[in-house]
Design an enzyme around this catalytic site. Structure first.
Site, PDB file in Angstrom:
ATOM      1  N   LYS A   6       0.879  -1.171   0.000  1.00 39.43           N
ATOM      2  CA  LYS A   6       0.000   0.000   0.000  1.00 39.43           C
ATOM      3  C   LYS A   6       0.915   1.218   0.000  1.00 39.43           C
ATOM      4  O   LYS A   6       1.579   1.508   1.001  1.00 39.43           O
ATOM      5  CB  LYS A   6      -0.906   0.011   1.235  1.00 39.43           C
ATOM      6  CG  LYS A   6      -1.687   1.315   1.373  1.00 39.43           C
ATOM      7  CD  LYS A   6      -2.581   1.341   2.603  1.00 39.43           C
ATOM      8  CE  LYS A   6      -3.047   2.768   2.856  1.00 39.43           C
ATOM      9  NZ  LYS A   6      -3.987   2.867   3.989  1.00 39.43           N
TER      10      LYS A   6
ATOM     11  N   GLY B 249      -8.504   8.840   8.900  1.00 43.96           N
ATOM     12  CA  GLY B 249      -8.891   8.891  10.309  1.00 43.96           C
ATOM     13  C   GLY B 249      -9.982   9.884  10.647  1.00 43.96           C
ATOM     14  O   GLY B 249     -10.307  10.063  11.825  1.00 43.96           O
TER      15      GLY B 249
END
Lengths: 272, 65
Positions: A100, A161
């Site tokens: 990733k 987040g």
């Protein structure tokens, strides 16, 4: 019907990728993994063994016990060089070519650096990585990443987040429409199961979640809720949603209703 | 100046190779190494000679999103 997610030729039965960070305990992490039933687990590399040697060993044991494909990240990298070297280290530790790719361009909202991302992806593809870049919903950036050799893209819904859900639904949907054959995983910014369900209804191939689960009051229950939502959204997409109409259309047949021959109940005279 | 390992001054081992350094430090988990911000594959640890200006970073599996 088998409806598998295929990433770089590898088939997965789940359409959730689950992050392993910010859980209260290893036990909670393992229970959340079981509840979410993810295709892959994202992991990282750090200089400190988190929580000391015992906790680090416990984390490593959970990764092995979970028996899931691992997706190491290059989180925290701000330059191409950092990202490439982190990926090389991750390949050695986790024994996978999947990466990733994160190259962060702004320390406040952790927005991907599109220029660094393309350069790093180019180099990592050259070094035979299977790159899953964490990117924005910018179409041209996504095309450049495909040109660089990425076969999967991971556009954000919102900054990492934040749990805001899709900030720019139109851009995400256009990306889906313009790149119909590319596996697209919505990564970052999802906060609720309904967010995941929505992007799956739009035809995205999978979602990557972490904070939405690990910072929920009951992470295990939330992991299960996301799994349900992703299933529902995927089924909704495959079922083919009805076209949206401008005007009301009676769903119950008009023909044969009682008092069918009566004059309309509401007339201009009555309402005057 | 001694070499540093994850920012900590660390004596150069004898013989001064990365393989020997790791044998002395005994990392508690699977790890990977960068020297002066460049990845060093495990296959070349034995040949990787260290100098006192080297900055070694050892990284371990960690939770991540």
């Amino acid at each position: 019907m088998l409806d598998s997610l295929t990433l770089y030729g590898r088939a997965f039965s789940s359409r959730i990728l689950l992050g392993t960070a910010r859980y209260e305990s290893p036990t909670q992490l393992l229970a959340s993994i079981r509840a979410a039933d993810p295709a892959m687990l994202t992991v990282a590399l750090r200089k400190q063994v988190q929580g000391g040697t015992q906790a680090g060993q416990s984390f490593w044991n959970i990764l092995r016990a979970a028996n899931r494909a691992l997706l190491p990240n290059t989180a925290g990298c701000n330059t191409v060089k950092e990202a490439v070297n982190t990926a090389l280290m991750a390949r050695e530790v986790f024994e996978t070519d999947f990466i990733k790719l994160e190259v962060i361009g702004d320390d406040v909202n952790l927005q991907p650096d599109p220029f660094g991302l393309v350069d790093a992806a180019t180099e990592l593809v050259r070094q035979r990585f299977r790159v899953l870049p964490y990117c924005t919903d910018d179409l041209v950036l996504c095309k450049r990443l495909l040109d660089a050799g990425c076969e999967v893209l991971m556009p954000w819904a919102a900054p990492i987040g934040t749990g805001q859900g899709p900030r720019n639904p139109r851009a995400l949907r256009e990306l889906r429409e313009r790149l119909p054959d590319v596996p697209l995983i919505v990564d970052a910014g999802l906060g609720l199961p309904s967010h995941a369900c929505q992007v799956m209804e739009w035809g995205f191939d999978a979602v990557l979640i972490n904070t939405a689960v690990s910072r929920a009051v009951d992470p295990v229950r939330m992991a299960r809720a996301f799994a349900d939502a992703v299933h529902a959204g995927r089924s909704g997409y495959l079922a083919g949603p009805m076209p949206v109409q401008e005007l009301a259309v009676a769903s119950t047949p008009e023909m044969g209703r009682p008092f069918w021959n009566e004059a309309p109940r509401f007339t201009a005279q009555e309402s005057a | 100046m001694p070499l540093t390992v994850n920012g900590q001054p660390t004596p150069i081992p004898d013989p001064p190779t990365l393989e020997r350094l790791l044998a002395v430090l005994r990392p508690p988990l699977p790890c990977a190494v960068a020297r002066n911000e460049e990845f060093v594959p495990a296959s070349v640890y034995a040949k990787c000679e260290l100098t006192d200006s080297d900055r070694i970073e050892i990284v371990y599996p960690s939770a991540g999103g």
